[in-house]
Motif scaffolding. Structure first.
Motif, PDB file in Angstrom:
ATOM      1  N   ALA A 264       0.902  -1.230   0.010  1.00  0.00           N
ATOM      2  CA  ALA A 264       0.117   0.113   0.122  1.00  0.00           C
ATOM      3  C   ALA A 264       0.931   1.263  -0.039  1.00  0.00           C
ATOM      4  O   ALA A 264       0.439   2.271  -0.561  1.00  0.00           O
TER       5      ALA A 264
ATOM      6  N   GLU B  74       0.928   4.100  -2.870  1.00  0.00           N
ATOM      7  CA  GLU B  74       0.885   5.520  -2.540  1.00  0.00           C
ATOM      8  C   GLU B  74       1.984   6.389  -3.168  1.00  0.00           C
ATOM      9  O   GLU B  74       1.585   7.583  -3.507  1.00  0.00           O
TER      10      GLU B  74
ATOM     11  N   HIS C 192      -1.962   2.628  -9.931  1.00  0.00           N
ATOM     12  CA  HIS C 192      -2.156   1.541  -8.557  1.00  0.00           C
ATOM     13  C   HIS C 192      -3.294   2.323  -7.691  1.00  0.00           C
ATOM     14  O   HIS C 192      -3.583   2.515  -6.615  1.00  0.00           O
TER      15      HIS C 192
ATOM     16  N   ILE D 137      -6.996   2.734  -6.266  1.00  0.00           N
ATOM     17  CA  ILE D 137      -7.924   2.209  -5.210  1.00  0.00           C
ATOM     18  C   ILE D 137      -9.052   1.372  -5.905  1.00  0.00           C
ATOM     19  O   ILE D 137      -9.696   0.283  -5.712  1.00  0.00           O
TER      20      ILE D 137
ATOM     21  N   VAL E 267      -8.019  -1.719  -7.111  1.00  0.00           N
ATOM     22  CA  VAL E 267      -7.916  -2.847  -6.199  1.00  0.00           C
ATOM     23  C   VAL E 267      -9.167  -3.139  -5.569  1.00  0.00           C
ATOM     24  O   VAL E 267      -9.181  -4.603  -5.471  1.00  0.00           O
ATOM     25  N   ILE E 268     -10.073  -2.451  -5.289  1.00  0.00           N
ATOM     26  CA  ILE E 268     -11.288  -2.903  -4.773  1.00  0.00           C
ATOM     27  C   ILE E 268     -12.140  -4.245  -5.400  1.00  0.00           C
ATOM     28  O   ILE E 268     -12.307  -5.006  -4.788  1.00  0.00           O
TER      29      ILE E 268
ATOM     30  N   TYR F 261     -15.679   2.239   0.734  1.00  0.00           N
ATOM     31  CA  TYR F 261     -14.373   2.774   0.216  1.00  0.00           C
ATOM     32  C   TYR F 261     -14.511   2.819  -1.209  1.00  0.00           C
ATOM     33  O   TYR F 261     -13.690   3.781  -1.789  1.00  0.00           O
TER      34      TYR F 261
ATOM     35  N   ASP G 231      -5.981   8.733  -2.850  1.00  0.00           N
ATOM     36  CA  ASP G 231      -6.351   7.053  -2.946  1.00  0.00           C
ATOM     37  C   ASP G 231      -5.433   6.338  -1.951  1.00  0.00           C
ATOM     38  O   ASP G 231      -5.840   5.247  -1.221  1.00  0.00           O
TER      39      ASP G 231
ATOM     40  N   LEU H 107      -6.504   3.541   0.696  1.00  0.00           N
ATOM     41  CA  LEU H 107      -6.106   2.131   0.607  1.00  0.00           C
ATOM     42  C   LEU H 107      -5.861   1.871   1.831  1.00  0.00           C
ATOM     43  O   LEU H 107      -6.184   0.916   2.584  1.00  0.00           O
ATOM     44  N   LYS H 108      -4.959   2.590   2.662  1.00  0.00           N
ATOM     45  CA  LYS H 108      -4.427   2.321   4.034  1.00  0.00           C
ATOM     46  C   LYS H 108      -5.710   2.095   5.050  1.00  0.00           C
ATOM     47  O   LYS H 108      -5.554   1.306   5.795  1.00  0.00           O
TER      48      LYS H 108
END
Length: 333
Positions: free
Chosen positions: A230, A234, A240, A242, A245-246, A306, A320, A324-325
């Motif tokens: 993560a 960032e 990359h 989010i 990712v989701i 999110y 973002d 994510l974090k």
């Protein structure tokens, strides 16, 4: 879906049909087949006279029917290709052409991004006189194997991790995947087994910091590795988001939920029901105890929250990377 490889083999062997209707969501196969026809059906010396290429927005059915019925000039056959045929406003009028095709000619309709209406007479009768090829997207769970098969056809091998990296990073955009693999072929000798190191050095996908590795870290509840990835995301936000990712994490959790409630939890049964490679199914089964059903349900709701925040709903300033974090803190605790 009709086997595109068998169709390509027929074309390269000179077994042609007077009509090819190539339609559907996946443009890669449509381009591949139409290019094979133009390369193999007309000699290079005759292409100026006997290969006609049009675009759907520039031609109507009546003009196309006249062109398709015209005889070749000083050659054995004429090939007429309509690219972007989905832009033809009167494409279904071509049903009038079907009983009057010139056997020596080849008409190719490239109808991309959506299939023809299966209820229309044109669509129903194509197979009686030619080839009706519906070009479908490769399913996500088949993408890794498709990549491996393509690599083998080009005289290379590829590790499962490298194929997964490509699939996770590029999605099921076959044209983009093939383009990146073709770049690799320029620098690697035939017979090379493509690894994640080759992918990282030549395509720019990190073998350690990518969505594939993040999902694996979440699956085994490796908090340290998840936050290392993560942090890398960032600092390198371009590729990359989010938003990318989701869906991958959501797929992990929904597959785990299906395993929890499956009556047969053998790797083969899970592989078949969920649509995964048996090895991946075995890993999924092994990691399921890390997330009981109640936690999975909670985490799916967290992902939904999110996803909205990433799209600006209730969030105007958080980056973002920070989102994510925050999300990882909640789903890993």
């Amino acid at each position: 879906m009709m086997d595109y490889k068998a169709l390509l083999k027929d074309i390269k062997n000179g077994d042609f049909k007077p009509l090819y209707v190539l339609h559907g969501e996946e443009p890669y196969f449509i381009d591949l087949i139409s290019d094979a026809i133009s390369e193999n059906a007309v000699d290079e010396s005759e292409k100026d006279f006997n290969l006609a290429v049009y675009y759907g927005r520039d031609i109507d059915a009546l003009t196309l029917m006249s062109e398709a019925r015209s005889f070749p000039f000083m050659g054995t056959r004429k090939v007429v290709i309509v690219r972007e045929a989905q832009d033809m406003k009167d494409i279904y009028e071509l049903e009038k052409l079907l009983p009057n095709l010139v056997e020596s000619n080849i008409l190719v309709l490239c109808h991309k991004y959506k299939a023809l209406d299966g209820k229309r007479k044109l669509t129903k009768e194509i197979a009686n006189v030619g080839v009706n090829f519906k070009s479908e997207k490769v399913k996500d769970y088949n993408l890794t194997e498709w990549i491996a098969s393509y690599v083998r056809s080009e005289g290379y091998e590829i590790t499962s991790k490298a194929a997964s990296l490509l699939g996770e990073f590029l999605g099921n955009d076959l044209s983009r995947i093939v383009n990146e693999l073709d770049k690799l072929a320029i620098v690697l000798e035939k017979g090379t087994k493509i690894s994640d190191v080759h992918i990282e050095e030549n395509i720019g996908i990190s073998k350690d910091y990518n969505v594939f590795e993040l999902v694996n870290a979440i699956a085994i509840r490796d908090t340290l590795k998840a936050f290392q990835i993560a942090d890398y995301f960032e600092k390198n936000p371009k590729d990359h988001s989010i938003i990318v990712v989701i869906p991958s994490v959501f797929k992990l959790f929904t597959n785990m939920m299906r395993v929890h409630f499956a009556s047969n939890k053998s790797p083969d049964a899970i592989a078949s029901s969920v649509g995964l490679h048996p090895f991946v199914a075995k890993e999924l089964i092994r990691n399921c105890p890390n997330y009981p059903p109640k936690i999975l349900a909670r985490n799916v709701e967290i992902l939904h929250q999110y996803d909205l925040k990433a799209k600006g709903v209730g969030n105007s300033s958080t980056s973002d990377g920070q989102l994510l974090k925050e999300m990882l803190v909640q789903i890993l605790n």
